[in-house]
Enzyme design. Structure first.
Site, short mmCIF file in Angstrom:
data_model
loop_
_atom_site.label_atom_id
_atom_site.label_comp_id
_atom_site.label_asym_id
_atom_site.label_seq_id
_atom_site.Cartn_x
_atom_site.Cartn_y
_atom_site.Cartn_z
CE LYS A 15 -3.76 0.06 2.49
NZ LYS A 15 -4.75 0.20 3.61
CG ASP A 109 -15.35 0.15 5.93
OD1 ASP A 109 -16.58 -0.03 5.82
OD2 ASP A 109 -14.61 0.33 4.97
#
Length: 268
Positions: A15, A109
């Site tokens: 990432k 989330d």
């Protein structure tokens, strides 16, 4: 990005965040990115995605994370999941949540796309990019800002009120229902409709063959957080009763009485 970690040759998911983009600093995103790195570096649990490396290179910061070639729970659900598999997955997700909650972290989330699968059948919670450290001095979201995925958001998250670990448990309940029925908890053509159902609609009834799980699911999906399990370990304690009954081996006995699940408070 998919990458090879030179130190070990291990495949990893990379990432990357650009520090400066189109002439402006990504300060808000950078704060979230650095917070994610700090949160994950503290955790070592099989049901939480592993961080292999992190650092700064030129105009980029990066996190090298465990790679999951088997994909995510969302993909698996499209192929269909047996009740026995669903029970195992719920237990593992709850174990991962219990670990991060102990560190003072709520994910905010939890959804199938953030649950990754391994070839050995284990899974791991991923993507803490909007997670919030309950002890953090600086909030990463503005007052009144709603963050999450509508199909799995808790009522208090929709209302932008104070969140705790019970919000993640609500999301777990929505995933659990979807795995058991192959249908989302609530659906609609507009996001506002879905959010309003989380806030006000009666909770769906499970089909007869899994109706024995209804009290467990009702507590996970309670509109008022005070009516849910207090935390992930409390949920796992109640859930262990289902596992001890070897429920997955008697899935056709949907009408079988189950004394003890009717009063889950006794298991707290």
């Amino acid at each position: 990005f998919l990458a090879d970690w030179q130190q070990s040759g291990q495949r990893c998911a990379l990432k990357v965040l650009t520090l400066v983009e189109e002439g402006r600093e990504q300060s808000d995103i950078l704060m979230r990115f650095m917070e994610e790195r700090a949160l994950l570096s503290r955790i070592d649990h099989p049901n939480v995605a592993k961080v292999l490396d992190h650092g700064v290179s030129g105009q980029h910061v990066y996190i090298a994370m465990e790679y999951f070639p088997c994909g995510d729970l969302k993909m698996a659900m499209t192929r269909g999941i047996s009740v026995a598999t669903a029970l195992g997955y719920v237990r593992q997700i709850a174990q991962g949540l219990a670990t991060v909650h102990v560190e003072g972290i709520i994910h905010r989330d939890i959804k199938p796309a953030n649950i990754m699968l391994r070839s050995d059948g284990s899974l791991a919670v991923l993507d803490f990019g909007i997670a919030k450290n309950l002890d953090a001095a600086t909030a990463l979201t503005r007052h009144g800002e709603t963050i999450g995925t509508p199909h799995y958001m808790s009522p208090e998250q929709i209302n932008s009120t104070t969140l705790d670990a019970r919000s993640d448990l609500y999301s777990l309940g929505a995933i659990f229902y979807e795995m058991l029925t192959n249908q989302r908890l609530f659906s609609g053509d507009r996001m506002e409709s879905i959010l309003m159902q989380h806030l006000h609609a009666p909770r769906p009834v499970l089909p007869p063959n899994v109706r024995i799980l209804q009290p467990l699911l009702d507590m996970l999906l309670a509109i008022n957080p005070a009516d849910r399990f207090a935390d992930a370990p409390t949920f796992l304690k109640a859930f262990s009763v289902v596992e001890l009954m070897r429920f997955s081996e008697h899935i056709d006995a949907g009408s079988k009485a189950f004394s003890g699940m009717t009063d889950l408070d006794s298991l707290a």
